[in-house]
Design a protein around this motif. Structure first.
Motif, PDB file in Angstrom:
ATOM      1  N   ARG A  46     -16.715 -34.841   2.472  1.00  0.00           N
ATOM      2  CA  ARG A  46     -15.365 -35.025   2.995  1.00  0.00           C
ATOM      3  C   ARG A  46     -15.251 -36.361   3.737  1.00  0.00           C
ATOM      4  O   ARG A  46     -14.247 -37.059   3.634  1.00  0.00           O
ATOM      5  CB  ARG A  46     -15.002 -33.870   3.929  1.00  0.00           C
ATOM      6  CG  ARG A  46     -13.524 -33.825   4.316  1.00  0.00           C
ATOM      7  CD  ARG A  46     -13.260 -32.711   5.313  1.00  0.00           C
ATOM      8  NE  ARG A  46     -13.562 -31.415   4.747  1.00  0.00           N
ATOM      9  CZ  ARG A  46     -12.736 -30.702   3.966  1.00  0.00           C
ATOM     10  NH1 ARG A  46     -11.547 -31.198   3.674  1.00  0.00           N
ATOM     11  NH2 ARG A  46     -13.084 -29.527   3.498  1.00  0.00           N
ATOM     12  N   TYR A  49     -15.027 -39.017   1.205  1.00  0.00           N
ATOM     13  CA  TYR A  49     -13.682 -38.966   0.629  1.00  0.00           C
ATOM     14  C   TYR A  49     -12.684 -39.687   1.551  1.00  0.00           C
ATOM     15  O   TYR A  49     -11.843 -40.456   1.077  1.00  0.00           O
ATOM     16  CB  TYR A  49     -13.274 -37.511   0.423  1.00  0.00           C
ATOM     17  CG  TYR A  49     -11.876 -37.331  -0.121  1.00  0.00           C
ATOM     18  CD1 TYR A  49     -11.657 -37.246  -1.488  1.00  0.00           C
ATOM     19  CD2 TYR A  49     -10.782 -37.249   0.738  1.00  0.00           C
ATOM     20  CE1 TYR A  49     -10.374 -37.085  -1.993  1.00  0.00           C
ATOM     21  CE2 TYR A  49      -9.498 -37.094   0.242  1.00  0.00           C
ATOM     22  CZ  TYR A  49      -9.303 -37.005  -1.117  1.00  0.00           C
ATOM     23  OH  TYR A  49      -8.030 -36.858  -1.607  1.00  0.00           O
ATOM     24  N   ARG A  50     -12.779 -39.447   2.841  1.00  0.00           N
ATOM     25  CA  ARG A  50     -11.871 -40.106   3.793  1.00  0.00           C
ATOM     26  C   ARG A  50     -12.038 -41.626   3.745  1.00  0.00           C
ATOM     27  O   ARG A  50     -11.099 -42.366   4.028  1.00  0.00           O
ATOM     28  CB  ARG A  50     -12.144 -39.604   5.218  1.00  0.00           C
ATOM     29  CG  ARG A  50     -11.772 -38.146   5.462  1.00  0.00           C
ATOM     30  CD  ARG A  50     -11.829 -37.833   6.948  1.00  0.00           C
ATOM     31  NE  ARG A  50     -11.651 -36.418   7.209  1.00  0.00           N
ATOM     32  CZ  ARG A  50     -12.601 -35.598   7.676  1.00  0.00           C
ATOM     33  NH1 ARG A  50     -13.813 -36.076   7.933  1.00  0.00           N
ATOM     34  NH2 ARG A  50     -12.359 -34.318   7.879  1.00  0.00           N
ATOM     35  N   ARG A  54     -14.138 -41.157  -4.464  1.00  0.00           N
ATOM     36  CA  ARG A  54     -13.535 -40.064  -5.236  1.00  0.00           C
ATOM     37  C   ARG A  54     -14.497 -39.450  -6.247  1.00  0.00           C
ATOM     38  O   ARG A  54     -14.315 -38.306  -6.629  1.00  0.00           O
ATOM     39  CB  ARG A  54     -12.282 -40.561  -5.973  1.00  0.00           C
ATOM     40  CG  ARG A  54     -11.123 -40.923  -5.039  1.00  0.00           C
ATOM     41  CD  ARG A  54     -10.622 -39.718  -4.290  1.00  0.00           C
ATOM     42  NE  ARG A  54      -9.502 -40.027  -3.399  1.00  0.00           N
ATOM     43  CZ  ARG A  54      -9.639 -40.368  -2.120  1.00  0.00           C
ATOM     44  NH1 ARG A  54     -10.858 -40.494  -1.588  1.00  0.00           N
ATOM     45  NH2 ARG A  54      -8.583 -40.610  -1.367  1.00  0.00           N
ATOM     46  N   LEU A  71     -13.985 -27.820  -0.848  1.00  0.00           N
ATOM     47  CA  LEU A  71     -13.169 -29.036  -0.839  1.00  0.00           C
ATOM     48  C   LEU A  71     -11.990 -28.931  -1.801  1.00  0.00           C
ATOM     49  O   LEU A  71     -11.449 -29.944  -2.247  1.00  0.00           O
ATOM     50  CB  LEU A  71     -14.036 -30.239  -1.218  1.00  0.00           C
ATOM     51  CG  LEU A  71     -15.257 -30.491  -0.321  1.00  0.00           C
ATOM     52  CD1 LEU A  71     -16.154 -31.558  -0.919  1.00  0.00           C
ATOM     53  CD2 LEU A  71     -14.836 -30.881   1.085  1.00  0.00           C
ATOM     54  N   GLU A  73      -8.946 -28.441  -1.594  1.00  0.00           N
ATOM     55  CA  GLU A  73      -7.661 -29.071  -1.286  1.00  0.00           C
ATOM     56  C   GLU A  73      -7.652 -30.563  -1.626  1.00  0.00           C
ATOM     57  O   GLU A  73      -6.593 -31.177  -1.680  1.00  0.00           O
ATOM     58  CB  GLU A  73      -7.320 -28.871   0.203  1.00  0.00           C
ATOM     59  CG  GLU A  73      -8.012 -29.797   1.177  1.00  0.00           C
ATOM     60  CD  GLU A  73      -9.454 -29.395   1.504  1.00  0.00           C
ATOM     61  OE1 GLU A  73     -10.048 -30.010   2.407  1.00  0.00           O
ATOM     62  OE2 GLU A  73      -9.971 -28.460   0.866  1.00  0.00           O
ATOM     63  N   LEU A  74      -8.828 -31.145  -1.881  1.00  0.00           N
ATOM     64  CA  LEU A  74      -8.929 -32.562  -2.239  1.00  0.00           C
ATOM     65  C   LEU A  74      -8.813 -32.679  -3.752  1.00  0.00           C
ATOM     66  O   LEU A  74      -9.790 -32.813  -4.469  1.00  0.00           O
ATOM     67  CB  LEU A  74     -10.247 -33.138  -1.729  1.00  0.00           C
ATOM     68  CG  LEU A  74     -10.544 -32.908  -0.236  1.00  0.00           C
ATOM     69  CD1 LEU A  74     -11.876 -33.520   0.142  1.00  0.00           C
ATOM     70  CD2 LEU A  74      -9.422 -33.451   0.637  1.00  0.00           C
ATOM     71  N   GLU A  75      -7.588 -32.640  -4.236  1.00  0.00           N
ATOM     72  CA  GLU A  75      -7.351 -32.416  -5.662  1.00  0.00           C
ATOM     73  C   GLU A  75      -7.747 -33.586  -6.541  1.00  0.00           C
ATOM     74  O   GLU A  75      -7.926 -33.408  -7.764  1.00  0.00           O
ATOM     75  CB  GLU A  75      -5.872 -32.064  -5.882  1.00  0.00           C
ATOM     76  CG  GLU A  75      -5.470 -30.757  -5.219  1.00  0.00           C
ATOM     77  CD  GLU A  75      -4.021 -30.408  -5.457  1.00  0.00           C
ATOM     78  OE1 GLU A  75      -3.307 -31.231  -6.077  1.00  0.00           O
ATOM     79  OE2 GLU A  75      -3.601 -29.325  -5.031  1.00  0.00           O
ATOM     80  N   ILE A  77     -10.566 -35.411  -6.283  1.00  0.00           N
ATOM     81  CA  ILE A  77     -12.011 -35.602  -6.432  1.00  0.00           C
ATOM     82  C   ILE A  77     -12.371 -35.458  -7.907  1.00  0.00           C
ATOM     83  O   ILE A  77     -11.846 -34.598  -8.610  1.00  0.00           O
ATOM     84  CB  ILE A  77     -12.799 -34.582  -5.580  1.00  0.00           C
ATOM     85  CG1 ILE A  77     -12.918 -35.068  -4.140  1.00  0.00           C
ATOM     86  CG2 ILE A  77     -14.194 -34.356  -6.138  1.00  0.00           C
ATOM     87  CD1 ILE A  77     -13.799 -34.204  -3.261  1.00  0.00           C
TER      88      ILE A  77
END
Length: 235
Positions: A46, A49-50, A54, A71, A73-75, A77
């Motif tokens: 995460r 990702y921030r 990706r 994870l 909700e991190l569509e 990725i």
């Protein structure tokens, strides 16, 4: 490595990749960074990702599925499977990953094609080549590559993109470059013999030999320790 330092390490890795591309005279976007996140907790992914990462590479299926759930909700990725693949794992890989870098048998490719959900589109495939000839390493021998590539390219739910290798470790830049050059030459021979395929991917190079891989044409480099630090043991 604390989570807050992952973004700093990722920035250093990107700068290192940028420098390698400049030194090689290649375009700034010619090689992409794949963050190898096996055994790393989801929160470290995460943090990466921030910081803009990706693409994530996983070796162990159940661990990867757990992270995908954590994870979810991190569509945007993109999940890459990069480890050895057994027949009893192909369905879940076909259903939960966009890329597989480690196909080395027709049986595995056929199962991935048959089990890929149509709504996800073709699965992006690299064939793993055993360029070092090590008995302990997975990968198709170079002399058997063309026959396998032709079979895989004809499967309906796969898109053959290129080749992957994990050479034996080497100490010098020249020694590191040799197996990467061999993999590049394998790709060039396939494209010369079958220009309609237009394979465009070389997945090669890790934290210790990134520069050598970039010099020989890598389009993906797989970095783990350079981003996440020392790998914790698997639970």
């Amino acid at each position: 490595m604390p989570d807050a330092q992952v973004s700093e390490a990722l920035l250093r890795a990107r700068r290192r990749l940028d420098a390698a591309l400049r030194q090689s005279g290649r375009r700034a976007d010619a090689t992409r960074l794949l963050a190898v996140s096996k055994t790393q907790p989801a929160e470290r992914l995460r943090e990466a990702y921030r910081a803009g990462q990706r693409d994530f590479g996983e070796n162990y299926l159940q661990e990867a599925l757990d992270k995908q759930a954590a994870l979810a909700e991190l569509e945007d990725i993109v999940w890459h499977f990069i480890g050895p693949l057994q027949s009893n794992k192909t369905r879940e890989v076909a259903e939960h990953f966009r890329w597989v870098h480690s196909v080395d048998r027709l049986k595995i490719a056929r199962r991935l094609s048959a089990q890929r959900p149509a709504e996800l589109g073709p699965l992006e495939i690299c064939l793993q080549v055993n360029v070092s000839g090590e008995a302990s390493k997975s990968g198709v021998p170079p002399e058997a590559l063309e026959a396998l590539a032709l079979e895989v390219a004809g499967l309906p739910n796969l898109r053959l993109r290129g080749l992957m290798a994990i050479p034996a470790p080497a100490e010098t830049l020249d020694a590191q470059r040799r197996p990467f050059a061999q993999l590049r030459e394998c790709l060039e021979r396939l494209n010369t013999a079958h220009p309609e395929r237009a394979l465009d991917t070389l997945s090669m190079g890790m934290s210790g030999d990134l520069e050598a891989a970039v010099q020989e044409g890598a389009t993906w480099v797989r970095l783990g320790t350079a981003i996440f630090g020392a790998r914790p043991p698997r639970p």
